[in-house]
Design a protein around this motif. Structure first.
Motif, mmCIF file in Angstrom:
data_model
loop_
_atom_site.group_PDB
_atom_site.id
_atom_site.type_symbol
_atom_site.label_atom_id
_atom_site.label_comp_id
_atom_site.label_asym_id
_atom_site.label_seq_id
_atom_site.Cartn_x
_atom_site.Cartn_y
_atom_site.Cartn_z
ATOM 1 N N ARG A 88 0.815 -1.219 0.000
ATOM 2 C CA ARG A 88 0.000 0.000 0.000
ATOM 3 C C ARG A 88 0.848 1.269 0.000
ATOM 4 N N PHE A 89 1.955 1.262 0.758
ATOM 5 C CA PHE A 89 2.749 2.473 0.956
ATOM 6 C C PHE A 89 4.159 2.268 0.408
ATOM 7 N N ALA A 90 4.404 2.867 -0.743
ATOM 8 C CA ALA A 90 5.700 2.686 -1.410
ATOM 9 C C ALA A 90 6.850 3.212 -0.564
ATOM 10 N N GLU A 91 6.572 4.207 0.304
ATOM 11 C CA GLU A 91 7.626 4.806 1.116
ATOM 12 C C GLU A 91 7.953 3.987 2.360
ATOM 13 N N ALA A 92 7.147 2.979 2.664
ATOM 14 C CA ALA A 92 7.385 2.165 3.871
ATOM 15 C C ALA A 92 8.599 1.276 3.667
ATOM 16 N N ARG A 148 -8.316 -12.105 6.228
ATOM 17 C CA ARG A 148 -9.558 -11.355 6.436
ATOM 18 C C ARG A 148 -9.290 -10.067 7.202
ATOM 19 N N LEU A 149 -8.396 -10.111 8.196
ATOM 20 C CA LEU A 149 -8.027 -8.912 8.930
ATOM 21 C C LEU A 149 -7.363 -7.904 7.997
ATOM 22 N N GLN A 150 -6.464 -8.359 7.129
ATOM 23 C CA GLN A 150 -5.814 -7.452 6.192
ATOM 24 C C GLN A 150 -6.828 -6.830 5.244
ATOM 25 N N ALA A 151 -7.833 -7.581 4.833
ATOM 26 C CA ALA A 151 -8.884 -7.027 3.973
ATOM 27 C C ALA A 151 -9.644 -5.918 4.686
ATOM 28 N N ALA A 152 -9.888 -6.094 5.989
ATOM 29 C CA ALA A 152 -10.562 -5.048 6.768
ATOM 30 C C ALA A 152 -9.697 -3.805 6.865
ATOM 31 N N GLU A 154 -7.351 -2.826 4.706
ATOM 32 C CA GLU A 154 -7.311 -2.185 3.397
ATOM 33 C C GLU A 154 -8.608 -1.455 3.093
ATOM 34 N N GLY A 155 -9.731 -2.017 3.526
ATOM 35 C CA GLY A 155 -11.007 -1.348 3.316
ATOM 36 C C GLY A 155 -11.086 -0.011 4.036
ATOM 37 N N TRP A 157 -8.411 1.836 4.937
ATOM 38 C CA TRP A 157 -7.468 2.739 4.275
ATOM 39 C C TRP A 157 -8.096 3.393 3.052
ATOM 40 N N ALA A 158 -8.834 2.605 2.292
ATOM 41 C CA ALA A 158 -9.422 3.119 1.055
ATOM 42 C C ALA A 158 -10.407 4.245 1.324
ATOM 43 N N ALA A 159 -10.993 4.240 2.517
ATOM 44 C CA ALA A 159 -12.004 5.255 2.852
ATOM 45 C C ALA A 159 -11.406 6.463 3.565
ATOM 46 N N MET A 160 -10.105 6.453 3.848
ATOM 47 C CA MET A 160 -9.487 7.527 4.622
ATOM 48 C C MET A 160 -8.812 8.542 3.711
#
Length: 205
Positions: A88-92, A148-152, A154-155, A157-160
């Motif tokens: 998700r974060f290229a800078e990480a 499933r936790l990672q999907a939550a 990511e969901g 993050w997408a809304a933030m």
């Protein structure tokens, strides 16, 4: 041919374990750490080892989907959460997961987020130049199904609109990341200081 695991990555992970162990943030075999390597590789702690006593043999390599390069080795159970951050974060460049008393207790009491406001150490987070600010740390319900936790995660993050400095898993622990291990440790220490303050403030009313 399998590429060697770079010594600086091993040393960064071992050093993080010792530093966090001194603060009692990784009791028993809790916690896991990782460093991004070139070519889509990730150095990560192996499962079931005490993070205060890591050796080079306790660090292994996975790809960005969490698959081990050496099928005989087992990475930390939550490796997919590390991989999700790197995707998700290229800078990480480094990810830390710890289990302090403060983050465990406060995450159990929190709703969907935990707000930190007015602390000088908020300036340790990206984009905050003053204490006169607030940060909302997302809180996710614990789940043994890591995919499933990672999907939550990511969901959410997408809304933030703003990237959080980390997130909490309820009754479990905290995840933070930064450009490298030293920056990730600084971010974790700032966050844990504020969480300890919140916990103490709750005790004294």
């Amino acid at each position: 041919m399998t590429l060697p695991l770079p010594q600086p990555a091993i040393e960064a992970i071992i050093g993080a374990g010792r530093r966090m162990d001194r603060r009692n943030w990784v009791p028993a075999t809790a916690g896991n750490f990782s460093v991004r390597l070139p070519e889509g590789r990730v150095a990560v702690t192996r499962s079931g080892v005490h993070k205060g006593y890591l050796t080079p043999e306790a660090v292994m390599v996975v790809d960005l989907d969490g698959r081990p390069e050496d099928a005989a080795l087992r990475p930390s159970a939550e490796t997919l959460l590390h991989c999700g951050i790197y995707r998700r974060f290229a800078e990480a460049g480094a990810v830390l997961h710890g289990h302090s008393i403060a983050n465990t207790v406060l995450s159990r009491r929190a709703g969907e987020s935990l707000e930190l406001a007015g602390y000088e150490l908020l300036k340790a987070f990206p984009g905050l130049a003053t204490h006169d600010a607030s940060v909302a740390l997302p809180v996710f319900d614990n789940d043994q199904d890591i995919a499933r936790l990672q999907a939550a995660v990511e969901g959410r993050w997408a809304a933030m609109n703003v990237v959080p400095p980390g997130y909490l898993i309820r009754g479990h622990g905290v995840y933070v990341w930064a450009r490298d291990m030293e920056a990730a440790l600084a971010r974790l220490e700032a966050l844990e200081f504020m969480l300890e303050c919140e916990l103490l403030q709750g005790r004294i009313g």
